[in-house]
Design an enzyme around this catalytic site. Structure first.
Site, mmCIF file in Angstrom:
data_model
loop_
_atom_site.group_PDB
_atom_site.id
_atom_site.type_symbol
_atom_site.label_atom_id
_atom_site.label_comp_id
_atom_site.label_asym_id
_atom_site.label_seq_id
_atom_site.Cartn_x
_atom_site.Cartn_y
_atom_site.Cartn_z
ATOM 1 C CG HIS A 308 -1.969 -0.991 1.254
ATOM 2 N ND1 HIS A 308 -3.236 -0.786 0.756
ATOM 3 C CD2 HIS A 308 -1.949 -2.255 1.709
ATOM 4 C CE1 HIS A 308 -3.959 -1.881 0.925
ATOM 5 N NE2 HIS A 308 -3.196 -2.793 1.500
ATOM 6 C CE LYS A 489 -6.518 13.691 0.090
ATOM 7 N NZ LYS A 489 -6.848 12.429 -0.530
ATOM 8 N NE ARG A 490 -3.684 10.040 10.085
ATOM 9 C CZ ARG A 490 -3.301 9.157 11.005
ATOM 10 N NH1 ARG A 490 -4.033 8.100 11.244
ATOM 11 N NH2 ARG A 490 -2.225 9.351 11.709
ATOM 12 C CE LYS A 495 -2.467 10.546 2.969
ATOM 13 N NZ LYS A 495 -3.118 9.686 1.957
ATOM 14 C CB THR A 596 -10.045 4.793 -1.105
ATOM 15 O OG1 THR A 596 -9.511 5.148 0.176
ATOM 16 C CG2 THR A 596 -9.365 3.527 -1.598
ATOM 17 C CE LYS A 600 -14.019 5.755 0.866
ATOM 18 N NZ LYS A 600 -13.133 5.865 2.032
HETATM 19 C C1 26Q Z 1 4.400 1.270 9.605
HETATM 20 C C2 26Q Z 1 5.433 1.008 10.500
HETATM 21 C C3 26Q Z 1 5.285 1.278 11.845
HETATM 22 C C4 26Q Z 1 4.084 1.814 12.287
HETATM 23 C C5 26Q Z 1 3.065 2.071 11.398
HETATM 24 C C6 26Q Z 1 3.220 1.799 10.059
HETATM 25 C C7 26Q Z 1 2.123 2.089 9.112
HETATM 26 C C8 26Q Z 1 0.838 2.310 9.565
HETATM 27 C C9 26Q Z 1 -0.193 2.584 8.686
HETATM 28 C C10 26Q Z 1 2.341 2.143 7.759
HETATM 29 C C11 26Q Z 1 1.314 2.420 6.887
HETATM 30 C C12 26Q Z 1 0.031 2.643 7.339
HETATM 31 C C13 26Q Z 1 -1.089 2.953 6.483
HETATM 32 C C14 26Q Z 1 -0.993 3.065 5.177
HETATM 33 C C15 26Q Z 1 -2.130 3.457 4.335
HETATM 34 O O1 26Q Z 1 -3.211 3.777 4.803
HETATM 35 N N1 26Q Z 1 -1.920 3.462 3.019
HETATM 36 C C16 26Q Z 1 -2.963 3.866 2.084
HETATM 37 O O2 26Q Z 1 -3.625 2.702 1.646
HETATM 38 C C17 26Q Z 1 -4.726 3.036 0.845
HETATM 39 C C18 26Q Z 1 -5.455 1.765 0.502
HETATM 40 O O3 26Q Z 1 -4.712 1.011 -0.401
HETATM 41 C C19 26Q Z 1 -4.282 3.791 -0.405
HETATM 42 O O4 26Q Z 1 -5.421 4.203 -1.107
HETATM 43 C C20 26Q Z 1 -3.455 5.010 -0.042
HETATM 44 O O5 26Q Z 1 -2.922 5.604 -1.201
HETATM 45 C C21 26Q Z 1 -2.343 4.600 0.908
HETATM 46 O O6 26Q Z 1 -1.652 5.753 1.367
#
Ligand code: 26Q
Length: 749
Positions: A308, A489-490, A495, A596, A600
């Site tokens: 992702h 979004k986050r 972003k 995503t 929406k």
């Molecule tokens: C990694 C290491 C340590 C702690 C936390 C993390 C961590 C936590 C959350 C790494 C990544 C995430 C979340 C990632 C995420 O939400 N990615 C998004 O995924 C969506 C669904 O596929 C995509 O549409 C987005 O583009 C993408 O940013």
């Protein structure tokens, strides 16, 4: 069955809590009555996050009970809408990845595929965001304490999980996932009884060392210190140790002799967080008498991995010493896998699982062992193959595939936008709710004045509905005749909330010079920053500060508003998205894997202002250049800049006076007098000296494209036509399509 059957008291005498609990009992009984999707081969979608959103209305809609319950309540003088407000949203995810998992569960259930979601029952989930002095502060969100009984069914299933230094006993809970007019699926969430909310102290702080007391207390505890990182590895191992035992037990009970496990179970690894399921499954298979070679092969046939992110800093690597401490039983297997990779690749360091600094690269385990590796949008998969994971793609080209993300139209249109749903139903019938491609039939109405006018009316009504909700929640009232321009979004630098912020400053300065937009603009942000992400918190502070400044300025406030929504979550998104005119999807090209919310917004009749990044590229192909507004550097150019390291923000600051003026305003007295000057100067320094995500090169084309868009918005008919084309072409982004593709290409359920 009626709601009244689920409480002994007359409905009109029940408290809200009593009614809510009765409703949850009703939907649970109705779901159980439907039965569950079953089959020989079952999917286990393992994910650290499931951002399911509120359950009540969604379940009522999917079970076909919504209208009947609303009427039964109304007859007793009670309001379903008020009870919807009363429900506390489960907060089991951060953002895109967790919400995607929830959309997938909805589609899996609806399509009749046997599948479980498997994850953790975090007691506090993600923090609740509050604004104090114009800054983000974090408060624990005790959602599980609020409604454990109404949300989670205990199952009586327990496993003992062996950590390096102690054992813990897990308890499995279940949450029914209702499909739309179909049988149900399940979300299985593991917890430990010893977790103690009493270890919480100030804000979201807690003692990170007492693992038995805090293991499932929070989703992703702050990973800015070693204790937090170690706790995360404990969480991940706990999650997959339970998942692996569950799937083996269930497969055996359905008749598997383990050699044929892949005919009984598929595992989708949602990003690298569940990666330890691979060595754990190998370990358990060997323990049950299967040879190491065969155990690796079986595990590979069972597991598939989704990537992702292309941000290097988000790719998980853990010191081997952590895994040695948390799950020492996995290290011999990880070392063996690494040796096999070395033997097969002439010791190529680029593809090793264990690097020479003693770090374990989680994604590398997935790619070497799993039978499928997928990206989440066409461009993302191409970048993985050609750039980020190129050495792996050369080794295993057959494993790589793309599965462009999708969203469930049941929540993201039927539930959140009843006005638009009724309009669509009236034109093309209801078939689109389970066959989203039918939305294309709306194109027959692209030049129908009555339909276009009705579409504009629905949008206006949604803007008013959102405004009164916001007024109730945050005490902010909006001008519903203004353009609603939304970026939700986050909060992350890639972003680029800072890009729309610079536009807002520029627009404010122009207004002060007597240059006005065509019509007032309301710029609405919704975004949480990770608690330890300093730069992201600086941007939130700058947005809030600018919002207050514009608000106080009688010259400007009739023309521009900058609003930061507090605690953006699924519930807020369901209100906000249907009210949006301009959908900001402005990540630096190549950085957003898919996105995503872009889907929406499109589905709810907003037009995209975006870079050619992630799924925006596919939106652009579907709607054509007249119905999307794209700008900025392309991904190839961006990647070339990074490779050559030739980008220097100072060049842009020097060349573009309008940009420089907007930047300088960040640290002007007008801003600083009412704010934390340290945060604003840090943001200023970051942008003018580093600007790692290339805000400045895209500033001019962003402003020009947005200006074009604001002009276009004034032609109501043409704008509505574009919105209609976007809705009609959104069918591709149904998660039903995505799940069908996963099943056809990867799972074969
Ligand atoms: C990694 C290491 C340590 C702690 C936390 C993390 C961590 C936590 C959350 C790494 C990544 C995430 C979340 C990632 C995420 O939400 N990615 C998004 O995924 C969506 C669904 O596929 C995509 O549409 C987005 O583009 C993408 O940013």
């Amino acid at each position: 069955m009626r709601l009244q059957d689920f409480t002994d008291k007359p409905l009109d005498t029940c408290t809200d809590l009593e009614l809510f609990n009765a409703l949850m009992r009703y939907t649970t009984a109705a779901a159980e009555g439907r039965g569950y999707n079953e089959g020989k081969k079952k999917l286990y979608y393992i994910s650290a996050e499931f951002l399911v959103g509120k359950l009540l209305s969604n379940n009522l809609i999917n079970l076909g009970l919504y209208d009947a319950v609303r009427d039964e309540l109304a007859a007793a003088g009670r309001s379903l809408a008020e009870l919807e407000e009363y429900e506390h949203e489960p907060s089991l995810g951060n953002g895109g990845l967790g919400r995607l998992a929830a959309c997938f569960l909805d589609s899996l259930a609806t399509l009749g595929l046997p599948a479980d979601g498997v994850g953790l029952a975090y007691h506090c989930g993600l923090f609740r965001q509050v604004f104090e002095w114009g800054k983000q502060a974090e408060v624990p969100d005790l959602w599980l304490t609020w409604g454990r009984e109404s949300f989670l069914k205990p199952t009586g299933r327990h496993y003992t999980v062996h950590f390096g230094d102690f054992d813990l006993t897990s308890t499995m809970y279940e949450l029914d996932v209702t499909g739309y007019g179909s049988r149900c699926g399940r979300l299985r969430l593991f917890d430990v009884d010893s977790v103690d909310e009493g270890v919480l102290h100030s804000g979201i702080g807690f003692d990170k060392h007492a693992i038995a007391k805090n293991l499932t207390l929070f989703l992703y505890p702050d990973d800015s210190d070693d204790a937090g990182r170690l706790l995360r590895v404990y969480q991940e191992y706990f999650m997959v140790a339970n998942a692996a035992r569950l799937l083996l037990d269930e497969a055996v009970s359905r008749g598997s002799d383990l050699h044929d496990l892949a005919d009984y179970a598929q595992v989708q690894i949602n990003d690298t967080h569940p990666t330890m399921v691979i060595p754990e499954l190998i370990r358990l298979l060997v323990e049950r008498g299967i040879g190491q070679d065969e155990a690796i092969r079986i595990t590979g046939d069972v597991c598939a991995y989704t990537n992702h992110t292309i941000l290097a800093e988000a790719l998980e690597t853990w010191p081997a010493a952590y895994i040695e401490r948390v799950a020492p039983q996995l290290m011999p297997i990880i070392r063996d896998l690494d040796e096999r990779v070395c033997a097969a690749t002439d010791d190529d360091p680029a593809v090793r699982i264990l690097d020479d600094r003693g770090n374990v690269h989680m994604a590398h385990i997935d790619i070497h062992v799993a039978h499928s590796v997928n990206g989440v949008a066409a461009l993302h998969t191409k970048i993985l193959e050609e750039t980020e994971l190129a050495p792996f793609y050369r080794l295993h080209p057959d494993k790589f595939n793309n599965k462009t993300n999708g969203v469930t139209f049941r929540r993201w249109l039927v539930e959140c936008n009843p006005g638009l749903t009724a309009l669509i139903d009236a034109r093309i019938g209801e078939g689109w709710k389970t066959d989203a491609a039918q939305l294309e039939r709306l194109l027959d109405y692209a030049d129908d004045d009555a339909t276009l006018a009705a579409l504009a009316e629905v949008k206006q009504a949604n803007k008013e509905r959102f405004s009164s909700w916001l007024e109730g929640h945050q005490g902010v009232s909006l001008d519903t005749a203004s353009v609603f321009d939304v970026q939700s979004k986050r909060l992350h630098e890639y972003k680029r909330q800072q890009l729309s912020l610079l536009w807002a400053i520029r627009t404010y300065l122009d207004i002060k010079d007597g240059v006005y937009p065509q019509r007032p603009v309301t710029l609405i942000y919704g975004a949480k920053a990770a608690p330890a992400y300093v730069a992201a918190k600086d941007i939130i502070h700058a947005i809030i500060t600018l919002g207050r400044l514009v608000e106080r300025d009688p010259d400007a406030r009739g023309w521009l508003r900058v609003v930061m929504l507090e605690n953006y979550n699924v519930t807020a998104a369901e209100r906000l998205i249907p009210a949006c005119d301009i959908s900001e999807q402005i990540s630096l090209a190549s950085k957003e894997a898919s996105g995503t919310s872009n889907m929406k917004f499109m589905l709810n009749g907003a037009l995209t202002l975006g870079t050619m990044d992630g799924a925006n590229v596919e939106i652009a192909q579907l709607v054509g250049p007249d119905n999307i507004y794209t700008f900025g550097l392309g991904s190839d150019e961006v990647i070339a800049h990074y490779q050559k390291a030739d980008y220097n923000p100072a060049d842009y600051y020097r060349k573009d006076a309008r940009l420089a003026e907007a930047l300088d305003f960040l640290v002007s007295p007008a801003m600083v007098n009412d704010a934390d000057g340290t945060m604003l100067s840090r943001l200023y320094g970051n942008l003018t000296q580093k600007d790692w995500f290339m805000t400045m090169p895209d500033f001019e084309s962003y402003c020009a494209t947005k200006a074009e868009m604001l002009v276009a918005h004034e032609n109501e008919r043409v704008w509505a036509r574009s919105c209609l084309v976007n809705i009609a072409q959104a069918g591709y982004f149904s998660s039903d399509r995505t799940i069908r593709q996963y099943n056809e290409d990867i799972w074969h359920l």
